[in-house]
Write a protein that holds these residues in place. Sequence first.
Motif, PDB file in Angstrom:
ATOM      1  N   TRP A  50       0.784  -1.233   0.000  1.00  0.00           N
ATOM      2  CA  TRP A  50       0.000   0.000   0.000  1.00  0.00           C
ATOM      3  C   TRP A  50       0.818   1.287   0.000  1.00  0.00           C
ATOM      4  CZ3 TRP A  50      -2.890  -1.842   5.053  1.00  0.00           C
ATOM      5  CH2 TRP A  50      -3.217  -3.203   4.912  1.00  0.00           C
ATOM      6  N   SER A 108       9.047   3.944  11.206  1.00  0.00           N
ATOM      7  CA  SER A 108       8.044   3.054  10.595  1.00  0.00           C
ATOM      8  C   SER A 108       6.678   3.354  11.188  1.00  0.00           C
ATOM      9  CB  SER A 108       8.393   1.590  10.872  1.00  0.00           C
ATOM     10  OG  SER A 108       8.148   1.299  12.226  1.00  0.00           O
ATOM     11  N   GLY A 109       5.662   2.813  10.540  1.00  0.00           N
ATOM     12  CA  GLY A 109       4.305   3.047  11.013  1.00  0.00           C
ATOM     13  C   GLY A 109       4.120   2.625  12.457  1.00  0.00           C
ATOM     14  N   SER A 110       4.607   1.415  12.783  1.00  0.00           N
ATOM     15  CA  SER A 110       4.432   0.921  14.155  1.00  0.00           C
ATOM     16  C   SER A 110       5.059   1.869  15.164  1.00  0.00           C
ATOM     17  CB  SER A 110       5.078  -0.463  14.311  1.00  0.00           C
ATOM     18  OG  SER A 110       4.520  -1.372  13.409  1.00  0.00           O
ATOM     19  N   TYR A 142      -6.060  -2.584  13.494  1.00  0.00           N
ATOM     20  CA  TYR A 142      -4.666  -3.031  13.415  1.00  0.00           C
ATOM     21  C   TYR A 142      -3.777  -1.788  13.415  1.00  0.00           C
ATOM     22  CZ  TYR A 142      -0.212  -4.717  11.834  1.00  0.00           C
ATOM     23  OH  TYR A 142       1.125  -4.974  11.762  1.00  0.00           O
ATOM     24  N   HIS A 143      -2.769  -1.772  14.297  1.00  0.00           N
ATOM     25  CA  HIS A 143      -1.943  -0.563  14.405  1.00  0.00           C
ATOM     26  C   HIS A 143      -0.452  -0.843  14.407  1.00  0.00           C
ATOM     27  CE1 HIS A 143      -5.534   1.843  15.023  1.00  0.00           C
ATOM     28  NE2 HIS A 143      -5.958   0.918  15.862  1.00  0.00           N
ATOM     29  N   GLY A 144      -0.047  -2.082  14.105  1.00  0.00           N
ATOM     30  CA  GLY A 144       1.385  -2.343  13.991  1.00  0.00           C
ATOM     31  C   GLY A 144       1.830  -3.511  14.834  1.00  0.00           C
ATOM     32  N   GLU A 209      -8.438   3.576  12.987  1.00  0.00           N
ATOM     33  CA  GLU A 209      -8.118   3.802  11.582  1.00  0.00           C
ATOM     34  C   GLU A 209      -9.355   4.461  10.968  1.00  0.00           C
ATOM     35  OE1 GLU A 209      -6.350  -0.241  10.007  1.00  0.00           O
ATOM     36  OE2 GLU A 209      -7.412  -0.508  11.886  1.00  0.00           O
ATOM     37  N   ASP A 243      -4.985   6.791  13.164  1.00  0.00           N
ATOM     38  CA  ASP A 243      -3.914   6.042  12.496  1.00  0.00           C
ATOM     39  C   ASP A 243      -4.221   6.061  10.997  1.00  0.00           C
ATOM     40  OD1 ASP A 243      -2.314   4.175  11.307  1.00  0.00           O
ATOM     41  OD2 ASP A 243      -2.600   2.619  12.826  1.00  0.00           O
ATOM     42  N   ILE A 245      -1.967   5.571   8.655  1.00  0.00           N
ATOM     43  CA  ILE A 245      -0.801   4.966   7.999  1.00  0.00           C
ATOM     44  C   ILE A 245      -1.209   4.287   6.686  1.00  0.00           C
ATOM     45  CG2 ILE A 245       0.907   3.099   8.276  1.00  0.00           C
ATOM     46  CD1 ILE A 245       0.833   4.018  11.353  1.00  0.00           C
ATOM     47  N   ALA A 246      -2.361   3.619   6.693  1.00  0.00           N
ATOM     48  CA  ALA A 246      -2.820   2.958   5.464  1.00  0.00           C
ATOM     49  C   ALA A 246      -3.751   3.848   4.650  1.00  0.00           C
ATOM     50  CB  ALA A 246      -3.526   1.656   5.817  1.00  0.00           C
ATOM     51  N   LYS A 272       3.781   4.537   5.473  1.00  0.00           N
ATOM     52  CA  LYS A 272       3.571   3.818   4.218  1.00  0.00           C
ATOM     53  C   LYS A 272       3.816   4.678   2.970  1.00  0.00           C
ATOM     54  CE  LYS A 272       0.600   0.005   5.666  1.00  0.00           C
ATOM     55  NZ  LYS A 272       1.360  -1.179   5.307  1.00  0.00           N
TER      56      LYS A 272
HETATM   57  N1  PMP Z   1      -1.128   1.055  11.242  1.00  0.00           N
HETATM   58  C1  PMP Z   1      -1.804   0.616  10.160  1.00  0.00           C
HETATM   59  C2  PMP Z   1      -3.214   1.083   9.953  1.00  0.00           C
HETATM   60  C3  PMP Z   1      -1.202  -0.235   9.246  1.00  0.00           C
HETATM   61  O1  PMP Z   1      -1.903  -0.681   8.196  1.00  0.00           O
HETATM   62  C4  PMP Z   1       0.142  -0.628   9.462  1.00  0.00           C
HETATM   63  C5  PMP Z   1       0.881  -1.575   8.511  1.00  0.00           C
HETATM   64  N2  PMP Z   1       0.131  -2.444   7.794  1.00  0.00           N
HETATM   65  C6  PMP Z   1       0.815  -0.146  10.590  1.00  0.00           C
HETATM   66  C7  PMP Z   1       0.156   0.692  11.456  1.00  0.00           C
HETATM   67  C8  PMP Z   1       2.253  -0.522  10.873  1.00  0.00           C
HETATM   68  O2  PMP Z   1       3.121   0.091   9.964  1.00  0.00           O
HETATM   69  P1  PMP Z   1       4.590  -0.493   9.702  1.00  0.00           P
HETATM   70  O3  PMP Z   1       4.408  -1.819   9.039  1.00  0.00           O
HETATM   71  O4  PMP Z   1       5.227   0.529   8.819  1.00  0.00           O
HETATM   72  O5  PMP Z   1       5.263  -0.596  11.028  1.00  0.00           O
END
Ligand code: PMP
Length: 422
Positions: A50, A108-110, A142-144, A209, A243, A245-246, A272
């Motif tokens: 993504w 990173s997102g996490s 889902y957040h990481g 999200e 969040d 990120i996606a 992302k």
């Molecule tokens: N939050 C969401 C909504 C995600 O979709 C993701 C990754 N799929 C993450 C956090 C984590 O991001 P990363 O893989 O860059 O650590």
Amino acid sequence: MLTDLDKEYLWHPYSSTTRPGPVWQVVGAEGVHIELADGRKLIDGMSSWWCMIHGYNHPVLNQAAKDQIDQFSHVMFGGLTHEPAITLGQKLVEITPEGLEKVFFSDSGSVSVEVALKMALQYWQAKGEIDKTRFVSLRRGYHGDTWGAMSVCDPDRGMHHLFKGMLAEQLFVDSPSCKFADQWNESHIEELRALLSAQSKEIAALILEPVVQNAGGMHFYSPEYLKRARELCDQYDVLLIADEIATGFGRTGKMFGCNWAGISPDIICVGKALTGGYLSLAATLCTERVSDEICGADPGLFMHGPTYMGNPLACAIASASLDLLSQMEWQDKICDIEPLLRVGLAPAGELPAVKEVRVLGAIGVIELNQPVNQSELQPKFVEQGVWVRPFGSVVYLMPPYIIEPEQLQQLCAACLSVVSEL
Ligand code: PMP
């Protein structure tokens, strides 16, 4: 064979070393195509989880990387700063929802989620509200994969349920039951309202999200839920963490999921697609209310600082990627992709294995009645000349924004063909 060495030495995401699934060696990637070692070129329907929104090997992003690497690729961010981080920070404040004024970069997102959770905790500590230490999250969220982020993922059906009991125990409400275009009524938010009303004294923030729950099953929910959640957070003195990120950078048809509801969170996470898929970079932005409070009380510092924070190479590419996005009239592009996904995937709705077909922006989803066997399905997609990686009960498409209509049709046709055999 190199892939034999891969099996000998490497561990892939969410995988087994003793029973490894199939992997394909990539030797190049250009535009929407991933080139395999055997010469096949696959149309990418995943944008590499993504993020590759402008396609692979983009000349503008390549040039931004080359220009920056010839100057310097990294310096520590403690006590030093540079133009790529400053420019990117300014651009992020401009395009994110109003009121988000301070930018904290991470890798990173996490990690950006960890930073957001910490910001919320430090905010309440600074205000002397020391009992506000828990988070509310949505089921299917889902957040990481890092420890704090895992604690706010779905605790039962999510991929981290194995760690239940070891993680901080957070509070959960059901995934929003009101689908994206459904008629709204207040019963849809009652569980959240009741929880905030009863336990707000111990709740630091609600994390969600916006509009699309992604890795939890590509569930699209009503923007009205988001709007009401914002109002409830204000009413019960709880911070709202979005969040994105996606969902960020145009994927759902708006620049951010929050824009569907016209709301601003107190804290937002982006990652992302931020670098157009070139390098790992994320950012957590917050309002000045949050940053001023944290910095106004003892110790007056925000306690986080990754080694690669504000990496100049990643920031320069991200900045170029945001410029590309603003020049490409991304909204028109997503408007073109959405109906093609709708028409292309609609016939799947008639198939016995299919529960529902849904599309939002540049996200097309075929939800199945049963979980998929990823190792079995994946080679079938490769045989069809496309790269599609289903998970859970969903076969989905999140193509690069530069995809041509014929390529998108090919992706949809491959999904129909593979799903019709189930
Ligand atoms: N939050 C969401 C909504 C995600 O979709 C993701 C990754 N799929 C993450 C956090 C984590 O991001 P990363 O893989 O860059 O650590």
